[in-house]
Design a protein around this motif. Structure first.
Motif, PDB file in Angstrom:
ATOM      1  N   SER A 134       0.805  -1.227   0.000  1.00  0.00           N
ATOM      2  CA  SER A 134       0.000   0.000   0.000  1.00  0.00           C
ATOM      3  C   SER A 134       0.834   1.271   0.000  1.00  0.00           C
ATOM      4  O   SER A 134       0.294   2.364  -0.204  1.00  0.00           O
ATOM      5  N   ASN A 147      -3.911   9.739   6.047  1.00  0.00           N
ATOM      6  CA  ASN A 147      -3.147   8.494   5.968  1.00  0.00           C
ATOM      7  C   ASN A 147      -4.041   7.292   6.267  1.00  0.00           C
ATOM      8  O   ASN A 147      -3.649   6.341   6.945  1.00  0.00           O
ATOM      9  N   GLN A 151      -0.694   4.642   3.941  1.00  0.00           N
ATOM     10  CA  GLN A 151       0.241   4.624   2.820  1.00  0.00           C
ATOM     11  C   GLN A 151       1.625   5.093   3.256  1.00  0.00           C
ATOM     12  O   GLN A 151       2.631   4.589   2.786  1.00  0.00           O
TER      13      GLN A 151
END
Length: 279
Positions: A134, A147, A151
């Motif tokens: 990811s 977030n 990520q």
């Protein structure tokens, strides 16, 4: 440009050797490693000190009592003398070019305040299992970036002088303190994804955010996201009102469910691509 490697230690001496060796193996050599022990047993502290004995680039400090990861990591940043900082857990390791890759970005891109790369999930013996897929470049200057889904992750590095312009890390956090740091730094400049695997993340029973701590980690992360919403003076998310007070993680994460939709992800990918072209 000096790099401060920050290590918050609590009863992990048996797994520290791999971390120590990985730091010594860095291609970038202008670094210091600061270890702050958070109330480990005397035997644990002695083991750490024995490993680093004779190496002046490693500095060892102790909290007066067990204070939690939020307090410990906040103090570590204060103790750092480097322009660039990055946390490495004592039971994990970094790849040889981890520091060099980050330093190169900070030297070339003055607007970048934080870099991150990809980590490799490993077993209890640090044998690779799978990379964190990811991890990718996120859109900068987006007030609705939290977030979530995650990520930005390990290996994360940041400019200390910019961190000092933020509200700083919340010392009351015992999990998700890293997310608190990422989001506060995100608000001060550009974040940059280094498309490399630079961090080995060890999965084992003692991990603070693993196993029985999962529910707690959700609550801490949701609290960080909620505080971020308030700090940015947001009133609603995707036409849904943000609550006045934090109650539970389900309520906060429900506000962000739209980020998992296909249309949203397509639009985000296009936006990030355009941002890359013009930066």
């Amino acid at each position: 440009m000096k790099f401060s490697i920050l290590i918050a230690h609590y009863n992990n001496a048996a797994l520290f050797r791999a971390c120590y060796d990985s730091i010594l193996g860095q291609t970038y050599t202008d670094w210091e490693a600061i270890i702050l022990d958070d109330g480990s047993s005397e035997n644990e502290k002695e083991q750490i000190q024995a490993i680093i004995a004779g190496n002046e680039k490693f500095k060892f400090f102790e909290n007066e009592k067990n204070s939690g990861v939020g307090v410990t990591k906040s103090k570590l940043i204060e103790l750092a003398s480097g322009e660039i900082c990055g946390f490495v857990d004592p039971d994990d390791a970094i790849l040889p070019t981890a520091l060099e890759s980050a330093i190169n970005i900070f030297k070339r891109k003055k607007k970048v305040v934080l870099t991150y790369s990809r980590f490799m999930a490993c077993d209890k013996d640090l044998n690779p299992i799978a990379p964190f897929k990811s991890a990718m470049q996120v859109k900068n200057r987006d007030p609705y970036f939290f977030n979530y889904p995650i990520q930005i992750g390990h290996f994360t590095t940041f400019r200390k002088n910019v961190y000092e312009q933020t509200e700083k890390m919340n010392p009351e956090l015992r999990i998700a303190e890293d997310q608190d740091l990422y989001l506060k730094m995100y608000e001060k400049g550009d974040v940059y994804f280094i498309n490399e695997t630079n961090y080995l993340y060890r999965a084992h029973a003692g991990g603070i955010s693993q196993n029985n701590n999962k529910t707690k980690s959700y609550d801490y992360f949701a609290q960080v996201v909620f505080d971020t919403m308030k700090r940015r003076n947001l009133k609603s998310i995707n036409e849904k009102k943000i609550p006045e007070k934090y109650t539970n993680h389900q309520e906060i994460f429900a506000l962000l469910d739209y980020k998992n939709g296909i249309l949203y992800r397509i639009k985000k990918k296009i936006s990030i691509t355009l941002q890359k072209l013009f930066r």
